[in-house]
Write an enzyme that holds these catalytic residues in place. Structure first.
Site, PDB file in Angstrom:
ATOM      1  N   ARG A 152      14.823 -25.131  15.284  1.00 53.59           N
ATOM      2  CA  ARG A 152      14.778 -25.832  14.006  1.00 53.59           C
ATOM      3  C   ARG A 152      15.295 -27.240  14.232  1.00 53.59           C
ATOM      4  O   ARG A 152      15.929 -27.531  15.239  1.00 53.59           O
ATOM      5  CB  ARG A 152      15.643 -25.106  12.975  1.00 53.59           C
ATOM      6  CG  ARG A 152      17.108 -25.125  13.353  1.00 53.59           C
ATOM      7  CD  ARG A 152      17.970 -24.310  12.428  1.00 53.59           C
ATOM      8  NE  ARG A 152      19.364 -24.581  12.722  1.00 53.59           N
ATOM      9  CZ  ARG A 152      20.348 -23.715  12.556  1.00 53.59           C
ATOM     10  NH1 ARG A 152      20.106 -22.501  12.104  1.00 53.59           N
ATOM     11  NH2 ARG A 152      21.584 -24.064  12.821  1.00 53.59           N
TER      12      ARG A 152
ATOM     13  N   ARG B 142     -20.651  15.396 -13.233  1.00 53.49           N
ATOM     14  CA  ARG B 142     -19.654  15.017 -14.236  1.00 53.49           C
ATOM     15  C   ARG B 142     -18.490  14.204 -13.662  1.00 53.49           C
ATOM     16  O   ARG B 142     -17.679  13.663 -14.402  1.00 53.49           O
ATOM     17  CB  ARG B 142     -19.133  16.260 -14.963  1.00 53.49           C
ATOM     18  CG  ARG B 142     -20.131  16.759 -16.003  1.00 53.49           C
ATOM     19  CD  ARG B 142     -19.558  17.900 -16.800  1.00 53.49           C
ATOM     20  NE  ARG B 142     -19.581  19.149 -16.048  1.00 53.49           N
ATOM     21  CZ  ARG B 142     -18.809  20.193 -16.315  1.00 53.49           C
ATOM     22  NH1 ARG B 142     -17.930  20.132 -17.291  1.00 53.49           N
ATOM     23  NH2 ARG B 142     -18.900  21.302 -15.606  1.00 53.49           N
TER      24      ARG B 142
ATOM     25  N   LYS C 109       5.282  -2.307   9.765  1.00 52.29           N
ATOM     26  CA  LYS C 109       3.982  -1.775  10.163  1.00 52.29           C
ATOM     27  C   LYS C 109       3.899  -1.715  11.675  1.00 52.29           C
ATOM     28  O   LYS C 109       4.205  -2.707  12.344  1.00 52.29           O
ATOM     29  CB  LYS C 109       2.859  -2.667   9.628  1.00 52.29           C
ATOM     30  CG  LYS C 109       1.474  -2.107   9.917  1.00 52.29           C
ATOM     31  CD  LYS C 109       0.444  -3.158  10.301  1.00 52.29           C
ATOM     32  CE  LYS C 109       0.664  -3.694  11.676  1.00 52.29           C
ATOM     33  NZ  LYS C 109      -0.427  -4.540  12.177  1.00 52.29           N
TER      34      LYS C 109
ATOM     35  N   ASN D  55     -14.440  19.612 -12.069  1.00 52.31           N
ATOM     36  CA  ASN D  55     -15.733  19.123 -12.545  1.00 52.31           C
ATOM     37  C   ASN D  55     -15.674  17.682 -13.016  1.00 52.31           C
ATOM     38  O   ASN D  55     -16.674  16.975 -13.002  1.00 52.31           O
ATOM     39  CB  ASN D  55     -16.247  20.004 -13.678  1.00 52.31           C
ATOM     40  CG  ASN D  55     -16.488  21.425 -13.196  1.00 52.31           C
ATOM     41  OD1 ASN D  55     -17.302  21.653 -12.313  1.00 52.31           O
ATOM     42  ND2 ASN D  55     -15.751  22.372 -13.743  1.00 52.31           N
TER      43      ASN D  55
ATOM     44  N   GLY E 259     -17.586  34.585 -16.044  1.00 57.67           N
ATOM     45  CA  GLY E 259     -18.097  35.944 -15.917  1.00 57.67           C
ATOM     46  C   GLY E 259     -16.974  36.920 -16.270  1.00 57.67           C
ATOM     47  O   GLY E 259     -15.828  36.724 -15.875  1.00 57.67           O
TER      48      GLY E 259
ATOM     49  N   THR F 143     -25.323  31.093  -7.130  1.00 64.15           N
ATOM     50  CA  THR F 143     -24.292  31.387  -6.123  1.00 64.15           C
ATOM     51  C   THR F 143     -24.747  32.438  -5.106  1.00 64.15           C
ATOM     52  O   THR F 143     -24.379  32.363  -3.931  1.00 64.15           O
ATOM     53  CB  THR F 143     -22.990  31.854  -6.803  1.00 64.15           C
ATOM     54  OG1 THR F 143     -23.305  32.864  -7.776  1.00 64.15           O
ATOM     55  CG2 THR F 143     -22.284  30.708  -7.506  1.00 64.15           C
TER      56      THR F 143
ATOM     57  N   ALA G   6      18.068 -11.524   6.707  1.00 62.73           N
ATOM     58  CA  ALA G   6      17.236 -11.564   5.499  1.00 62.73           C
ATOM     59  C   ALA G   6      16.082 -12.537   5.678  1.00 62.73           C
ATOM     60  O   ALA G   6      16.262 -13.644   6.171  1.00 62.73           O
ATOM     61  CB  ALA G   6      18.078 -11.979   4.308  1.00 62.73           C
TER      62      ALA G   6
ATOM     63  N   ASN H 268       2.520 -11.930  13.323  1.00 57.30           N
ATOM     64  CA  ASN H 268       1.815 -11.091  14.296  1.00 57.30           C
ATOM     65  C   ASN H 268       0.318 -11.348  14.332  1.00 57.30           C
ATOM     66  O   ASN H 268      -0.382 -10.818  15.161  1.00 57.30           O
ATOM     67  CB  ASN H 268       2.064  -9.610  13.994  1.00 57.30           C
ATOM     68  CG  ASN H 268       1.583  -9.216  12.605  1.00 57.30           C
ATOM     69  OD1 ASN H 268       1.676 -10.007  11.671  1.00 57.30           O
ATOM     70  ND2 ASN H 268       1.090  -8.006  12.470  1.00 57.30           N
TER      71      ASN H 268
END
Ligand code: UD1
Ligand code: CA
Length: 453
Positions: free
Chosen positions: A426, A18, A337, A230, A144, A84, A366, A372
């Site tokens: 730059r 299921r 990371k 289930n 049961g 069972t 910023a 990497n």
């Protein structure tokens, strides 16, 4: 009680059709840990550190999931699913080794708590031969029923075999059982399949034990311990209960959760007291957070270590290997990371730091980025203590920036920068006086000429 030996038999041979999944049912995760591993954790925590695992489909993967939390696992395949009672006997060899206590649990009930299992074992210590764990569900249909008299458990009647009067009983079998080890095989071997389903019911050991004059009792455990998975609907319900338990435990241990229902923990999240968690935070596995840290709203944190007094977010992403030292700051729209951020270092806005080391009190401007990855290999970036990385810089790894060095904004850094140096990577700025006015005049003339065509 710890001096008593205990074998835990985990039944996990169910098909789980299921779930509608290629993955065996018991391997679906709750809080990032497979269902069956939650069960193994619960038995482990009650001293049931020897596990007999009864599996059908996906035996190797199921065994691996259990071994991720308990080392001593023997696995038994139940090739035919005959009930069972039959499933427990698949682990006959393990039971025959001889244990003081045998615990039988279901591999698809991840919310069982060790406290409940401990209670059952305590009754074995107190002299019971068989202890059945019962509960009172809102709707007993399908379970049961526990038939008791004078504090003794006389029988468990499966729903399909129950009379109308027996069906009125609200006290039901949770499915977990504790048995005295020296009795267990004698009782289990007497189980037959003469019942409505033609299955070997584990539950029959109750009547079998009574007939032999053994002491059989039922204890009551909380309904939420019994939830079996289930379908994916039940998977989500169990996840919700698990998360609520964890949130509560965190708060009682001194962690502030401003909107607890919006914070999601993993099975192994470790958070010290006096950490503040703002709303909408998701923790993946492998996170530890030290005291005084604040995780601001909308952050995703996985495989990360956050040091004392550190600040994370809002909208930060800490990925595996992120390691923030004391009072480090990782601000909005920053991804980290496999990188160590030194004490007091600041990475406040719009940055990606991967495979890097940032020294204490460095400032990452910023939009600064570590490059990497070359499409094939990952390379490291080392940034020294007190260094200043100007905004919108690209650090092309492998590369290092020395202590207290300064990288000019907008630089593309491909060569190492020594300590205390200034690096400009730059083009030089060129300024032409009055040139904007000339340009504008030229463009206006062009536009008018086009219109006239
Ligand atoms: C069982 C109990 C019932 C109880 C209910 C609680 C029996 C006979 N009945 O019924 O009294 O109220 O649990 O949920 O024990 N399994 C195997 N191999 C098998 C059969 C089952 O490994 O041949 C495993 C399943 O994977 C599952 C567990 O045993 O983890 C329970 O099996 P299930 O078929 O769900 O039992 P129920 O009919 O629900
Ligand atoms: Ca069931």
């Amino acid at each position: 009680m710890t001096s008593r030996t205990c074998l835990s038999v985990i039944l996990a041979a169910g098909e789980g059709t299921r779930m509608k999944s290629a993955l065996p049912k018991v391997l679906h995760p709750i809080a990032g840990l497979p269902i069956v591993a939650h069960v193994a954790k619960a038995v482990r925590d009650t001293g049931g550190n020897d596990i007999a695992l009864v599996v059908g489909r996906g035996a190797d993967a199921v065994q691996a999931a259990v071994q991720s939390v308990v080392s001593n696992v023997s696995t038994y395949e139940q090739t035919e699913r005959l009930g069972t009672g039959h499933a427990v006997l698949a682990a006959r060899d393990a039971i025959a080794r001889g244990y003081d206590d045998i615990l039988v649990v279901f591999g698809d009930t991840p919310l069982i708590e060790s406290a409940a299992l401990e209670q059952a074992r305590a009754r074995l210590v107190g002299g019971a031969d068989v202890v059945v764990m019962g509960f009172r569900p809102a709707d007993p249909a399908g379970y049961g029923r526990l038939i008791e008299k004078d504090g003794k458990l006389l029988a468990i009647r499966e729903d399909k075999d129950a009379s109308e009067t027996e069906k009125q009983i609200g006290f039901c079998n949770a499915g977990f059982m504790a048995l005295r080890g020296d009795n267990a095989l004698q009782l289990l071997d007497k189980i037959t399949n003469k019942n409505a389903k033609g299955e070997y019911y584990l539950t029959d050991v109750v009547e079998i034990a009574n007939a032999l004059g053994k002491s059989v009792i039922a204890i009551e455990i909380a309904v939420d311990n019994v939830i079996g998975i289930n379908t994916r609907v039940e998977l989500a319900e169990a996840e919700a209960i698990w998360q609520n338990r964890k949130r509560r435990a965190m708060m009682l241990a001194g962690v502030t959760l401003q909107a607890p229902e919006t914070v999601f923990f993993a099975h192994d999240t470790l958070i010290e007291a006096d950490v503040i968690l703002e709303p909408n935070i998701v923790f993946g596995p492998g996170v530890s957070i030290a005291t005084g840290a604040v995780i601001h709203a909308f952050s995703h944190v996985e495989g990360a270590k956050v040091g004392p007094g550190a600040m994370v977010g809002p909208y930060a992403r800490l990925r595996p290997g992120a390691d923030l030292a004391a009072k480090a700051k990782v601000g909005n729209f920053v991804e980290v990371k496999n990188a160590r951020i030194g004490a007091g270092a600041k990475v406040n806005h719009l940055t990606y730091l991967g495979d890097a080391t940032v020294g204490a009190d460095a400032n990452i401007g910023a939009g600064a980025i570590t490059c990497n990855y070359d499409g094939y290999n990952k390379w490291r970036t080392e940034i020294g203590a007190g260094a200043f990385i100007g905004s919108n810089s690209s650090l092309v790894a492998p590369v290092s920036v020395g202590d207290n060095a300064y990288v000019a904004s907008g630089s593309v850094i491909t060569e190492n920068v020594p300590a205390d140096a200034l690096a400009l990577g730059r083009a030089h700025q060129v300024t032409k006086e009055g040139r904007a006015t000339q340009l504008r005049a030229r463009y206006i003339a062009l536009k008018q000429a086009k219109k006239a065509e």
